[in-house]
Each structure stands twice: as structure tokens, then as C-alpha cells.
Scaffold this motif. Sequence first.
Motif, short mmCIF file in Angstrom:
data_model
loop_
_atom_site.label_atom_id
_atom_site.label_comp_id
_atom_site.label_asym_id
_atom_site.label_seq_id
_atom_site.Cartn_x
_atom_site.Cartn_y
_atom_site.Cartn_z
N ALA A 240 0.79 -1.26 -0.25
CA ALA A 240 -0.14 -0.11 -0.13
C ALA A 240 0.94 1.26 0.00
CB ALA A 240 -0.95 -0.01 1.17
N GLU A 241 0.44 2.24 -0.62
CA GLU A 241 1.07 3.45 -0.63
C GLU A 241 1.17 4.30 0.46
OE1 GLU A 241 1.10 7.74 -3.04
OE2 GLU A 241 -0.35 6.31 -3.24
N SER A 242 0.09 4.19 1.23
CA SER A 242 -0.15 4.79 2.69
C SER A 242 -1.11 4.37 3.34
CB SER A 242 -0.11 6.40 2.23
OG SER A 242 -1.09 6.78 1.66
N LEU A 243 -1.37 4.77 4.43
CA LEU A 243 -2.48 4.59 5.25
C LEU A 243 -3.59 5.65 5.09
CD1 LEU A 243 -1.14 3.03 8.65
CD2 LEU A 243 -2.21 1.84 6.78
N ASN A 244 -4.68 5.67 5.11
CA ASN A 244 -5.71 6.57 4.96
C ASN A 244 -5.80 7.42 6.46
OD1 ASN A 244 -7.38 5.26 6.97
ND2 ASN A 244 -8.77 4.40 5.05
N LEU A 245 -6.61 8.47 6.47
CA LEU A 245 -6.26 9.16 7.64
C LEU A 245 -6.97 8.55 8.97
CD1 LEU A 245 -5.75 11.92 8.94
CD2 LEU A 245 -8.09 12.86 8.28
N GLY A 246 -7.99 8.06 8.82
CA GLY A 246 -8.57 7.36 9.98
C GLY A 246 -7.89 6.29 10.55
N THR A 247 -7.28 5.34 9.58
CA THR A 247 -6.42 4.45 10.30
C THR A 247 -5.15 4.90 10.82
OG1 THR A 247 -7.46 2.82 8.33
CG2 THR A 247 -5.38 2.21 9.33
N ALA A 248 -4.37 5.57 10.09
CA ALA A 248 -3.25 6.25 10.75
C ALA A 248 -3.53 7.13 12.18
CB ALA A 248 -2.68 7.33 9.76
N ALA A 249 -4.50 7.82 12.31
CA ALA A 249 -4.99 8.37 13.37
C ALA A 249 -5.19 7.41 14.43
CB ALA A 249 -6.04 9.34 13.22
N THR A 250 -5.85 6.26 14.31
CA THR A 250 -6.04 5.24 15.05
C THR A 250 -4.81 4.51 15.67
OG1 THR A 250 -8.32 4.91 13.97
CG2 THR A 250 -7.30 3.03 15.57
N VAL A 251 -4.12 4.22 15.00
CA VAL A 251 -2.68 3.66 15.12
C VAL A 251 -2.00 4.63 15.96
CG1 VAL A 251 -0.47 2.72 14.38
CG2 VAL A 251 -2.56 2.18 13.19
N CYS A 252 -1.87 5.71 15.67
CA CYS A 252 -0.96 6.80 16.44
C CYS A 252 -1.57 6.95 17.86
CB CYS A 252 -0.90 8.15 15.83
SG CYS A 252 -0.01 8.21 14.07
N LEU A 253 -2.86 7.19 17.90
CA LEU A 253 -3.76 7.58 19.17
C LEU A 253 -3.59 6.18 20.11
CD1 LEU A 253 -6.54 9.42 17.85
CD2 LEU A 253 -4.86 10.41 19.18
N TYR A 254 -3.65 5.15 19.51
CA TYR A 254 -3.61 3.82 20.59
C TYR A 254 -2.11 3.79 21.12
CZ TYR A 254 -8.27 1.77 20.76
OH TYR A 254 -9.41 1.66 21.02
#
Length: 313
Positions: free
Chosen positions: A275-289
Motif C-alpha cells: 500500500a502506498e499509505s494509510l488513510n487518515l482514519g487508520t493512521a490516526a487510530t494507530v498513533c492514538l492507540y
Amino acid sequence: MNETGRPQDIPLSNPRADRVRKVAQLAGRPARLKRSEFLAEGPQAVREALTLHRKRIAAGEPGVVYEVYASEACLDRHPDLEALAEGIDAYLTTDEVLAAMADTVTPQGILAVCGFLDVSLEQVLDAGPRLLAVLCQVRDPGNAGTVLRAADAAGADAVILTSSSVDIYNPKAVRSTAGSLFHLPVVLGADIEAVAAACRARGIGILAADGNGDVNLDTLQDQNAARRIAAPGVESVFALEAPTAWLFGNEAQGLSEAELGLADHRVAVPVYGAAESLNLGTAATVCLYASARSQHESGALSGQGRAGKTQAG
């Protein structure tokens, strides 16, 4: 009230009635801003709105739900909603009327007219937050709602949206939060430089989610785990258990150079596949967790409630 305890014997049935048109206008931003009201659609969102309403009333504070409109079939399926709506102006409606009021193509049988919930940046920061999500120029309502839901799930204390971000009271954004809009404080129209300055003044570190960041999130988590558990003397680039504000950028362009420059570190979520990148919602979830896990494991949240006392009571 009729013998079943329902609001009235005859449901509202004219989709062109003034009351129906007035509710339907809240799908548009001008009416929302003029009246400081928005729509919550569907059983889950209305349930959370009514729960918050009752908590506030019990605490002697103003309620947040002004009117409820529902079909008999929906109330039959969700009797708890009828009990929660006690004391609120509630109206039975036909499916046709709900379709005229709602923003969705297929209404879910119930909607509520609610008052705006956003609070000031000072209220949020004065409550001593440990974890904040800051949305910078996030313009898609579905993405904004998804990040707010992820922030709620991760136990974040608030979500802050900059002045150029989407209106969180947009019906699609409200639906995307799945009720989380009623769980934690939201700050709207914030100036990102003012947010950064206020966070620094209160000892809140700032991390920017950046696909090209020089700090790898996995490495950062490993460093923190080693320091906390195995080798307390080990240095880490940033202490994830410390109070933290995560910056998340625009869907297409990400964070601007000016926004990135406000952060203590630029953090990249590693992508191991094609994948080129993660979408915003997924990236935010990973970072916040990542922050939430570190904070909980370190005991940083011990004895502290969410800074959202101003929101959920």
C-alpha cells in the motif's frame, strides 16, 4: 401521550409541514450556524445524545437534546430510547416525514435536534488533558467523524479541529462518529499556532503524523517499552506516556510544512505491505492507540478521568 406512553396518537404525516422543513434545514450549514443546532440520526447517535442530555440535566446543567422524532416501529425495536426521551419534546412520525427530515437516503427511524456541543480550547487545556487529537485542514466529514470516534475509543481527552477543517456538525460527520461526538469535548475553529503555543505552555508534547517522518512509530514504541519495563535508563526519542497532542493533516496533502514545523517530532507509521499509505482514519487510530497504550501501561492515567468532564458530565 397515548395509552402506550407514546408522544401522540396520530403521527406527523405531512412531509411539507413547517416543522418538518425547519428540521430538514439543519442538514445545511447556514441553518446550523444560525440556530446553533444539528441533527443526530439513527438509534445509536440518538441514544448517546439522550444519555448525555440526562446526565447534564441530573447535574443541573442545560440539556443538549431539544426534540426527538421517531417512528412507532423504531420505538418498538428500541424501547430504551422511549424511556430516555422522557421529558423531551418527542413526536411520532411516519417514515415519509422522517425521510423528508433526515439527511440519509434511508432514514433509521429516529432523529434528534441537538444543541451545539463544542467547547473552548482553554476549557480543554485547563482540564489537564493527557491525549489530544488535532485535525489540521481535514475537510472530509467522514474522515473527521472517524478520527473523532477513534479518539474516543483510545480514551483521548478531546479533539481539536482547525478553522479550515470540516464542520463536525455536518450530518455525515455526526453519523461517522457513531455517537462519540457526545462522549468527548470538541474544539472548533482553532488556530493551529495558538494550539501549539498553548500546549507547549502546559507541558504537552506535540507529535505530527507524517508518512515521511524521521521517527518510526514502531521504533518509538519499542524504545518506550524498553525504558519502562526492561531498562529504565534507556533513552527514547519521546516519552509516549507524557501528555501528547497528535497532529493529523489534510487527506490529500497531509500536514503542511508550517504545521509540521510546530511539532516536536515527525512520526511515520511503517507500511510493511505494498500500500502506498494509510488513510487518515487508520493512521490516526494507530498513533492514538500507541500513546494510549503507553499512558495506561505507565499508570499515567491512574486516578484521572477524561478531561471531557465539560462534555459528558
